[in-house]
Enzyme design. Sequence first.
Site, PDB file in Angstrom:
ATOM      1  CB  THR A  22      45.855  36.095  40.895  1.00  0.00           C
ATOM      2  OG1 THR A  22      45.528  35.539  42.173  1.00  0.00           O
ATOM      3  CG2 THR A  22      44.737  37.023  40.464  1.00  0.00           C
ATOM      4  N   GLY A  23      44.327  33.439  40.609  1.00  0.00           N
ATOM      5  CA  GLY A  23      43.003  32.831  40.616  1.00  0.00           C
ATOM      6  C   GLY A  23      42.680  31.962  39.421  1.00  0.00           C
ATOM      7  CE1 TYR A 169      30.945  39.864  38.996  1.00  0.00           C
ATOM      8  CE2 TYR A 169      29.130  38.527  39.830  1.00  0.00           C
ATOM      9  CZ  TYR A 169      30.405  38.629  39.295  1.00  0.00           C
ATOM     10  OH  TYR A 169      31.138  37.479  39.040  1.00  0.00           O
TER      11      TYR A 169
END
Length: 297
Positions: A22-23, A169
């Site tokens: 995906t993506g 993150y």
Amino acid sequence: MWTEQNIPDQRGRLAIVTGANTGLGFETARALAARGATVVLAVRNVEKGKQAAARMTGDVLVQELDLTSLESVRGAAADLRAAHERIDLLINNAGVMYTPKQTTRDGFEMQFGTNHLGHFALTGLLLDRLLPVPGSRIVTVSSVGHRIRAAIHFDDLQWARSYSRTGAYGQAKLANLMFTYELQRRLAAHGAPTVALAAHPGVSNTELARNSPALVRLPLTWLGPLITQKPAMGALPTLRAATDPAALGAQYYGPDGLGEVRGHPRLVTSSPESHDVAVQQRLWSVSTDLTGVTFPV
């Protein structure tokens, strides 16, 4: 202006792309396969990987890989080593972003464990398949987030005492860059033809942002078309790092627009913190200890 049309002929090359169902990973794999590469989609969900492969043109394979499990990483590396004598491209694309506090199967903070340690281990286990190959490259996907509240918290790498989704993150994406720079230094010292580069996609409209805090998610919802770009554009910096004949080790590619949010890929700079050699080397040592993976360089 560098576009997908600038990708050279990739026939005869083997590329492994993590998180390719995906993506950004999907678009990266699709473009490489369309240019003739044999592409391995290294994905956690094999069925979704097969569905993604069916939407691509070319020679596309699927390999199960769960970066949240070192056992899975070792198993995937063993499968790939058994199936392929040489690897031309390893693209460390998969990742998670702003997840609630949780750990991988090995007890690592989810973002650090998946984005950095999983890829560190995979790269180390596959590196000897790249080292003899002229023109081979390792591209690791970082983020503009490596500048946001980012530091390597050696006193609490797993965020056991307190947790910040944004800080965790930032640490993981900073680690991606530090890993790239230290790996390139080691490859050069080894005299290997393999080079390590990094890229970031700007702000791309993908599933990755689903866990973003409301202060981030709401502006993306309201202003998405103005401040984000489609995954096919977000994948271009990775594709340029992977295929541009002029690209060099330790280079970092990102969008050319204002704030590197969107645009066509060009060379960009990373934060001063990412170039701290002492921290890079300490992170490498800690990552080796945590994963049990050593590198042949």
